[in-house]
Design an enzyme around this catalytic site. Structure first.
Site, PDB file in Angstrom:
ATOM      1  N   HIS A  88      27.373  16.401  93.198  1.00  0.00           N
ATOM      2  CA  HIS A  88      26.802  15.097  93.513  1.00  0.00           C
ATOM      3  C   HIS A  88      25.545  15.186  94.371  1.00  0.00           C
ATOM      4  O   HIS A  88      24.956  14.164  94.689  1.00  0.00           O
ATOM      5  CB  HIS A  88      27.862  14.234  94.218  1.00  0.00           C
ATOM      6  CG  HIS A  88      28.873  13.660  93.276  1.00  0.00           C
ATOM      7  ND1 HIS A  88      29.579  14.434  92.402  1.00  0.00           N
ATOM      8  CD2 HIS A  88      29.260  12.370  93.053  1.00  0.00           C
ATOM      9  CE1 HIS A  88      30.387  13.649  91.677  1.00  0.00           C
ATOM     10  NE2 HIS A  88      30.200  12.402  92.054  1.00  0.00           N
ATOM     11  N   HIS A 129       6.387  11.795  58.107  1.00  0.00           N
ATOM     12  CA  HIS A 129       7.735  11.636  57.565  1.00  0.00           C
ATOM     13  C   HIS A 129       7.775  10.562  56.481  1.00  0.00           C
ATOM     14  O   HIS A 129       7.975   9.380  56.770  1.00  0.00           O
ATOM     15  CB  HIS A 129       8.696  11.260  58.694  1.00  0.00           C
ATOM     16  CG  HIS A 129       8.751  12.274  59.795  1.00  0.00           C
ATOM     17  ND1 HIS A 129       7.766  12.368  60.770  1.00  0.00           N
ATOM     18  CD2 HIS A 129       9.659  13.246  60.069  1.00  0.00           C
ATOM     19  CE1 HIS A 129       8.078  13.357  61.594  1.00  0.00           C
ATOM     20  NE2 HIS A 129       9.209  13.901  61.205  1.00  0.00           N
TER      21      HIS A 129
END
Ligand SMILES: Cc1ncc(C[n+]2csc(CCOP(=O)(O)OP(=O)(O)O)c2C)c(N)n1
Ligand SMILES: [Mg+2]
Length: 663
Positions: free
Chosen positions: A474, A34
């Site tokens: 949960h 990059h």
């Protein structure tokens, strides 16, 4: 297009140009990488290092160095080129030449531990800035304990558009603003480009307003105007709030035809554009050769840092709490921990309390925290459920960095990344809690704990359908399997109060492996009523009950299901079936035992695995003649006992499965 019209030949300009050139050449040689970000931020980075950073490449771990975090980790060539020019011994030009190649320290993204001067692994966008929050908080906490003479440094971050778009950045900004981490300075590479193109494709947020709303000091500069950048950093250092400097930059600055386009984000520029860039930058040198004056300029930064470090060392020598300071940075005192936990276990086996393992964890933590003065607890707003706060702890806040308990708020990912930063900074052992089901919210940071090999502990309570009425949202079902799938993470699921103490001893003395404790909400009997000073949990699995006269079947269970396996063994005994019970609190540690030990634990008889979770991941413990009693789908909302019955995780079901196998 965006090439500077007049070539600046000042030393600092050359420092920046050298970053650009090394970046384009290394990316070209690797044929991947990059170039855009390092080229665009070269001016900002040159100013930051040339005028501000206090680091000593000859002593990379100097505790009072400034921290630099490249949150936009794809721009790794920025760090590698800088560290090369600064003179880090392990970053010679061959490393730059072999960017992204096998065996090189110059990995695609900066990897903590691969090379000196890399403070954290980055690449997963948004995590660097959040890890930096942990570092900056640790700096203040360490300062509160040891004073300005020993702890007085800054945490600088380069973050890109991507880092600020990621949701975790919100958690980071909020935490840093709330704790008023005035020594955290974020340089935002505001180039308005991401991979897909212009940021207009995907965001309309007013980032400066967002930071300001969280209590940050905010400035904006032309990121190619070095004097403006310097003035902004100067102002940021003076302001008591954390600072954002919005650096307006051009991605790939220096490449005359490709700068400003997403095409320079992540692809080599190509020979032609590199040649054109050399001309535009007025750079006459060949690839991977730098003129002496460039090295001289960068090494002046190193010399300044060395002088600062030497001054600091002199202060350490005569510091009142110098010994304690050094101790805080050393590894955990394993002998002291073993002694404290062994004595505590002896008491437990005698008293045999029936408590939830989350409660057992709180009790063990009282011992851990009394033994390790640098433990820093916390929870993502579930303190009363996770039971992470022990007596005498006080909250960390902007007015009390001397505290040792962090209210992370409802920010599981932020908490976990910040804990990584605290561990990386040094001086503290961080642990933090949430519900096991929300491990998913924290997972990318747990992964970096594991990848970096950081001694961080995750306290994850409410670990199965045993939590009952809160229901399937949960109730973890697949979480143990998914966490066990992660390399270098010890997942503990202790069965009782003694195993929980043993798990904590391992977690609190680990040096290269993070730990995750999966703990029950419901009470569990003490199964280890016979004291053994040896830490059996450290073996990963062990025989809890061995029948006389050989085994017909081996029942293997973890956590709350070990009690069920014990009851099943009783039931089987009544039917003249000899069942051994193996408790397996940590699969990873068991896999690390030698073959003979593992074979002796598992035995030759058919096996039944029992865990209130999915079967995935159990195969190494089970084998050909085996059965598994557990979950195959989501849980439900009801009292825990009803759920265990409904989902068939009972002693009767285990006994029936065993009998079917041996028939
Ligand atoms: C969490 C995460 N998602 C996606 C990516 C892949 N990725 C790497 S860079 C990038 C674009 C980042 O844009 P920006 O931060 O503006 O960098 P620039 O293009 O300006 O260098 C993406 C999506 C990643 N590294 N991390
Ligand atoms: Mg960008």
């Amino acid at each position: 297009m965006n090439a500077p019209t007049k070539i600046d030949t000042s030393a600092e300009a050359l420092m920046a140009t050298a970053i650009r050139v090394l970046t384009m050449d290394a990316v070209q040689a690797a044929n991947s990488g990059h170039p855009g970000m390092p080229m665009g931020m070269a001016d900002v980075a040159a100013v930051l290092f040339n005028r501000f950073m206090q680091i000593d490449p000859s002593c990379p771990k100097w505790p009072d160095r400034d921290r630099f975090v490249l949150s936009a980790g794809h721009g790794s060539m920025l760090v590698y080129s800088i560290n090369h020019m600064l003179g880090y011994a392990d970053m010679d030009m061959d490393q730059i030449r072999s960017f992204r190649q096998w065996g090189a320290r110059t990995a695609g993204h900066p990897e903590y531990g691969h090379a000196d001067g890399i403070e954290t692994t980055t690449g997963p966008l948004g995590q660097g800035i959040t890890t930096a929050v942990g570092m900056a908080l640790a700096e203040r906490m360490h300062n509160a304990r040891f004073g300005d003479d020993l702890v007085d440094h800054y945490t600088y971050v380069i973050a890109g558009d991507g880092c600020l778009m990621e949701g975790i950045s919100h958690e980071a900004i909020d935490m840093a603003g709330h704790w008023q981490l005035g020594r955290m300075i974020v340089l935002w590479d505001d180039n308005k480009i991401t991979i897909d193109g212009s940021t207009e494709l995907s965001t309309s947020v007013d980032q400066k307003a967002r930071f300001a709303a969280a209590g940050w000091h905010v400035q904006e500069v032309d990121g190619h105007d070095r004097e403006a950048v310097a003035a902004a950093i100067e102002a940021a250092k003076k302001d008591p709030r954390p600072s954002l400097i919005d650096c307006k930059t051009v991605i790939g600055q220096g490449a005359p035809n490709k700068a400003g386009s997403h095409k320079v984000h992540g692809a080599p520029l190509g020979a032609e554009e590199i040649a054109a860039s050399r001309t535009a930058l007025g750079w006459a040198h060949e690839a991977f050769t730098l003129p002496k004056e460039v090295y001289a300029a960068w090494q002046a930064v190193a010399a300044r840092g060395r002088e600062a470090r030497e001054g600091w060392e002199a202060r350490l020598l005569c510091a009142e709490h110098g010994g304690a300071f050094e101790k805080s940075l050393a590894g955990p005192d394993k002998a002291a921990m073993a002694e404290a936990i062994t004595a505590y276990k002896q008491q437990l086996s005698a008293d045999a309390p029936k408590v939830a393992t989350r409660k057992a964890s709180e009790m063990a933590l009282a011992v851990v925290n009394a033994t390790l003065p640098n433990a820093i607890g916390g929870s993502a707003d579930l303190t009363g459920s996770n039971l992470t706060l022990t007596k005498g702890m006080s909250p960390v806040s902007k007015d009390n960095y001397g505290g040792n308990y962090i209210h992370y708020g409802i920010r599981e990912f932020g908490m976990s990344a910040a804990m990584n930063g605290i561990a990386l900074h040094g001086g503290f052992f961080p642990y933090g809690g949430t519900f096991l089901v929300f491990a998913d919210y924290a997972r990318p940071a747990i992964r970096l704990s594991a990848l970096m090999g950081l001694p961080v502990a995750y306290v994850m309570t409410h670990d199965s359908i045993g939590l009952g009425e809160d229901g399937p949202t949960h109730q973890p079902v697949e979480h143990l399997a998914s966490l066990r799938a992660m390399p270098n993470l010890n997942v503990f699921r202790p069965a009782d109060v003694v195993e929980t103490a043993e798990a904590w001893e391992i977690a609190a003395t680990s040096e290269k492996t993070p730990s995750l404790l999966a703990l029950s909400r419901q009470n569990l009997p003490c199964l280890r009523t016979e004291h053994r000073s040896e830490n059996l949990t450290a073996k990963g699995a062990y025989v809890l009950r061995e029948p006389e006269g050989g085994r017909d079947v081996t029942l293997i269970a973890t956590g709350s299901e070990v009690e069920i396996a014990m009851n099943a063994a009783d039931e089987l005994a009544r039917q003249d079936v000899r069942a051994a019970v193996v408790s397996a609190p940590c699969f990873e540690l068991f896999a690390a035992q030698d073959e003979a030990y593992r074979a002796s634990v598992l035995g030759d008889a058919p096996r039944v695995g029992v865990e209130a979770a999915v079967e995935q991941g159990w195969s190494p413990l089970l084998g050909a003649r085996s059965a598994f009693v557990g979950m195959t789908g989501f849980g439900a909302s009801a009292p825990a006992d009803d759920l265990y019955k409904h989902f068939g995780i009972t002693a009767e079901a285990v006994a029936a499965a065993a009998k079917k196998l041996i028939r």
